[in-house]
Design an enzyme around this catalytic site. Structure first.
Site, PDB file in Angstrom:
ATOM      1  N   ARG A  74      -2.835  -7.515 -21.499  1.00  0.00           N
ATOM      2  CA  ARG A  74      -3.714  -6.949 -22.538  1.00  0.00           C
ATOM      3  C   ARG A  74      -2.945  -6.056 -23.504  1.00  0.00           C
ATOM      4  O   ARG A  74      -3.360  -5.865 -24.640  1.00  0.00           O
ATOM      5  CB  ARG A  74      -4.816  -6.090 -21.897  1.00  0.00           C
ATOM      6  CG  ARG A  74      -5.895  -6.856 -21.193  1.00  0.00           C
ATOM      7  CD  ARG A  74      -6.888  -5.884 -20.577  1.00  0.00           C
ATOM      8  NE  ARG A  74      -7.578  -5.087 -21.584  1.00  0.00           N
ATOM      9  CZ  ARG A  74      -8.589  -5.514 -22.312  1.00  0.00           C
ATOM     10  NH1 ARG A  74      -9.055  -6.723 -22.141  1.00  0.00           N
ATOM     11  NH2 ARG A  74      -9.159  -4.727 -23.203  1.00  0.00           N
TER      12      ARG A  74
ATOM     13  N   PRO B 217       0.822  -1.216   0.000  1.00  0.00           N
ATOM     14  CA  PRO B 217       0.000   0.000   0.000  1.00  0.00           C
ATOM     15  C   PRO B 217       0.859   1.271   0.000  1.00  0.00           C
ATOM     16  O   PRO B 217       0.339   2.357  -0.231  1.00  0.00           O
ATOM     17  CB  PRO B 217      -0.811  -0.107   1.289  1.00  0.00           C
ATOM     18  CG  PRO B 217      -0.689  -1.515   1.748  1.00  0.00           C
ATOM     19  CD  PRO B 217       0.604  -2.024   1.207  1.00  0.00           C
TER      20      PRO B 217
ATOM     21  N   GLU C 285       1.265  -9.134   8.192  1.00  0.00           N
ATOM     22  CA  GLU C 285       1.438  -7.693   8.444  1.00  0.00           C
ATOM     23  C   GLU C 285       2.270  -7.039   7.346  1.00  0.00           C
ATOM     24  O   GLU C 285       2.342  -5.809   7.256  1.00  0.00           O
ATOM     25  CB  GLU C 285       2.138  -7.461   9.786  1.00  0.00           C
ATOM     26  CG  GLU C 285       1.281  -7.707  11.010  1.00  0.00           C
ATOM     27  CD  GLU C 285       0.042  -6.834  11.040  1.00  0.00           C
ATOM     28  OE1 GLU C 285       0.159  -5.628  10.775  1.00  0.00           O
ATOM     29  OE2 GLU C 285      -1.043  -7.363  11.323  1.00  0.00           O
TER      30      GLU C 285
ATOM     31  N   ASP D 242      -9.663   1.338 -25.395  1.00  0.00           N
ATOM     32  CA  ASP D 242     -10.038   1.163 -23.993  1.00  0.00           C
ATOM     33  C   ASP D 242      -9.886   2.463 -23.201  1.00  0.00           C
ATOM     34  O   ASP D 242      -9.083   3.321 -23.559  1.00  0.00           O
ATOM     35  CB  ASP D 242      -9.131   0.111 -23.321  1.00  0.00           C
ATOM     36  CG  ASP D 242      -9.626  -1.315 -23.552  1.00  0.00           C
ATOM     37  OD1 ASP D 242     -10.772  -1.481 -23.987  1.00  0.00           O
ATOM     38  OD2 ASP D 242      -8.847  -2.248 -23.294  1.00  0.00           O
TER      39      ASP D 242
HETATM   40  N1  SAH Z   1       0.459  -3.796   7.337  1.00  0.00           N
HETATM   41  C1  SAH Z   1       0.494  -3.377   5.961  1.00  0.00           C
HETATM   42  C2  SAH Z   1      -0.507  -4.148   5.111  1.00  0.00           C
HETATM   43  C3  SAH Z   1      -0.157  -5.575   4.913  1.00  0.00           C
HETATM   44  S1  SAH Z   1      -1.325  -6.391   3.908  1.00  0.00           S
HETATM   45  C4  SAH Z   1       0.142  -1.905   5.881  1.00  0.00           C
HETATM   46  O1  SAH Z   1      -0.727  -1.463   6.640  1.00  0.00           O
HETATM   47  O2  SAH Z   1       0.709  -1.182   5.029  1.00  0.00           O
HETATM   48  C5  SAH Z   1      -0.407  -7.787   3.345  1.00  0.00           C
HETATM   49  C6  SAH Z   1       0.161  -7.699   1.947  1.00  0.00           C
HETATM   50  O3  SAH Z   1      -0.885  -7.524   1.010  1.00  0.00           O
HETATM   51  C7  SAH Z   1       1.130  -6.559   1.700  1.00  0.00           C
HETATM   52  O4  SAH Z   1       2.428  -6.897   2.095  1.00  0.00           O
HETATM   53  C8  SAH Z   1       1.021  -6.373   0.185  1.00  0.00           C
HETATM   54  O5  SAH Z   1       1.875  -7.248  -0.519  1.00  0.00           O
HETATM   55  C9  SAH Z   1      -0.428  -6.768  -0.083  1.00  0.00           C
HETATM   56  N2  SAH Z   1      -1.287  -5.577  -0.211  1.00  0.00           N
HETATM   57  C10 SAH Z   1      -2.241  -5.190   0.648  1.00  0.00           C
HETATM   58  N3  SAH Z   1      -2.843  -4.059   0.219  1.00  0.00           N
HETATM   59  C11 SAH Z   1      -2.267  -3.723  -0.948  1.00  0.00           C
HETATM   60  C12 SAH Z   1      -2.436  -2.657  -1.862  1.00  0.00           C
HETATM   61  N4  SAH Z   1      -3.332  -1.695  -1.672  1.00  0.00           N
HETATM   62  N5  SAH Z   1      -1.649  -2.641  -2.963  1.00  0.00           N
HETATM   63  C13 SAH Z   1      -0.723  -3.603  -3.175  1.00  0.00           C
HETATM   64  N6  SAH Z   1      -0.514  -4.631  -2.327  1.00  0.00           N
HETATM   65  C14 SAH Z   1      -1.261  -4.699  -1.228  1.00  0.00           C
END
Ligand code: SAH
Length: 241
Positions: free
Chosen positions: A143, A78, A105, A158
């Site tokens: 794509r 994220p 996490e 698109d």
């Molecule tokens: N504790 C972290 C979230 C971990 S979620 C935080 O709050 O930032 C677990 C995994 O899911 C992450 O390591 C990532 O690889 C994936 N993930 C979760 N949300 C994502 C998003 N919005 N974009 C890309 N990968 C995501």
């Protein structure tokens, strides 16, 4: 999860025809302990588990041995840059991309600092793993690879391809529950249809996503349509006709 999603549809056919190759790696295969553990408790305490660095580094080493140095190693998080059509276009120009999926996490930060070459995010929400984002990236990138989608024109038209949303689509029947297909589309006038579609795409973008228009690549006709629509909007705002 990855393999199930890639077993259907356009992606499955592209993989079968060897236009595209996707290889999912199980991190447990890159562990050395009896329990094949890929996660451990966080240093400093706190909830949840953290993905250990060794299996990820080993997995990428194995990939390097099999298929050489990847051109990009994308960490899904994220915290990353927001994935977009432009990012998809960039990645579609690379021949070998590794995508690292987190769980729990998150991932030991040494992976971000010393293994990943970039970080991408799906958007401002938290998912339970990187697998769905990875599939989204694979789909959007695939794509754009010539030969994956049957009709190249379909990809070029698109949404986001040129900074415009796509025009509305209709199919048979011409009348469904009193709702008619716009007359112009059944008129057979190709010039009029083309113009209508351009106008719809521009109007839709202007109303819903004006932010896209700044970077849009418009032809002369489209620029003219946009000017007309903006003028008409101003007219309404100033109460004139
Ligand atoms: N504790 C972290 C979230 C971990 S979620 C935080 O709050 O930032 C677990 C995994 O899911 C992450 O390591 C990532 O690889 C994936 N993930 C979760 N949300 C994502 C998003 N919005 N974009 C890309 N990968 C995501």
């Amino acid at each position: 999860m990855i393999e199930a999603a890639l077993a259907e549809g356009i992606l499955a056919r592209a993989i079968q025809r060897e236009v595209l190759s996707v290889h999912a790696r199980d991190l447990r295969e890159f562990t050395e302990d009896r329990h094949r553990s890929v996660d451990d408790v966080p240093y400093g305490g706190g909830p949840g588990m953290v993905l250990k660095p060794e299996p990820l580094f080993r997995a990428v080493d194995a990939i390097r041995e099999d298929t050489g140095e990847p051109e990009a190693i994308v960490l899904l998080s994220p915290h990353g840059r927001r994935f977009s059509q432009a990012e998809a276009a960039r990645l579609s120009g690379l021949s070998h991309v590794v995508i690292l999926c987190g769980r729990y996490e998150g991932i030991d930060d040494r992976v971000r600092m010393n293994l990943a070459t970039e970080e991408l995010s799906m958007g401002d929400y938290v998912l339970s793993g990187g697998e769905l984002p990875a599939l989204v990236i694979v789909d959007a990138v695939a794509r754009l690879i010539p030969g994956v989608v049957g009709d190249e024109d379909s990809v070029a038209g698109d949404s986001f391809a040129r900074g415009l949303l796509d025009y509305p689509h209709y199919t048979r029947p011409a009348e469904f529950r009193d709702w008619k297909v716009p007359d112009v589309l059944v008129s057979g006038h190709h010039g009029e249809i083309r113009k209508w579609r351009k106008r719809q795409a521009i109007e839709l973008t202007l109303m819903r996503r004006p932010d896209l228009l700044a970077g849009a690549e418009l032809d002369v006709e489209e620029q003219e349509i946009l000017r007309e629509l903006i003028e008409a909007k101003k007219g309404v705002a100033h109460g004139s006709d």
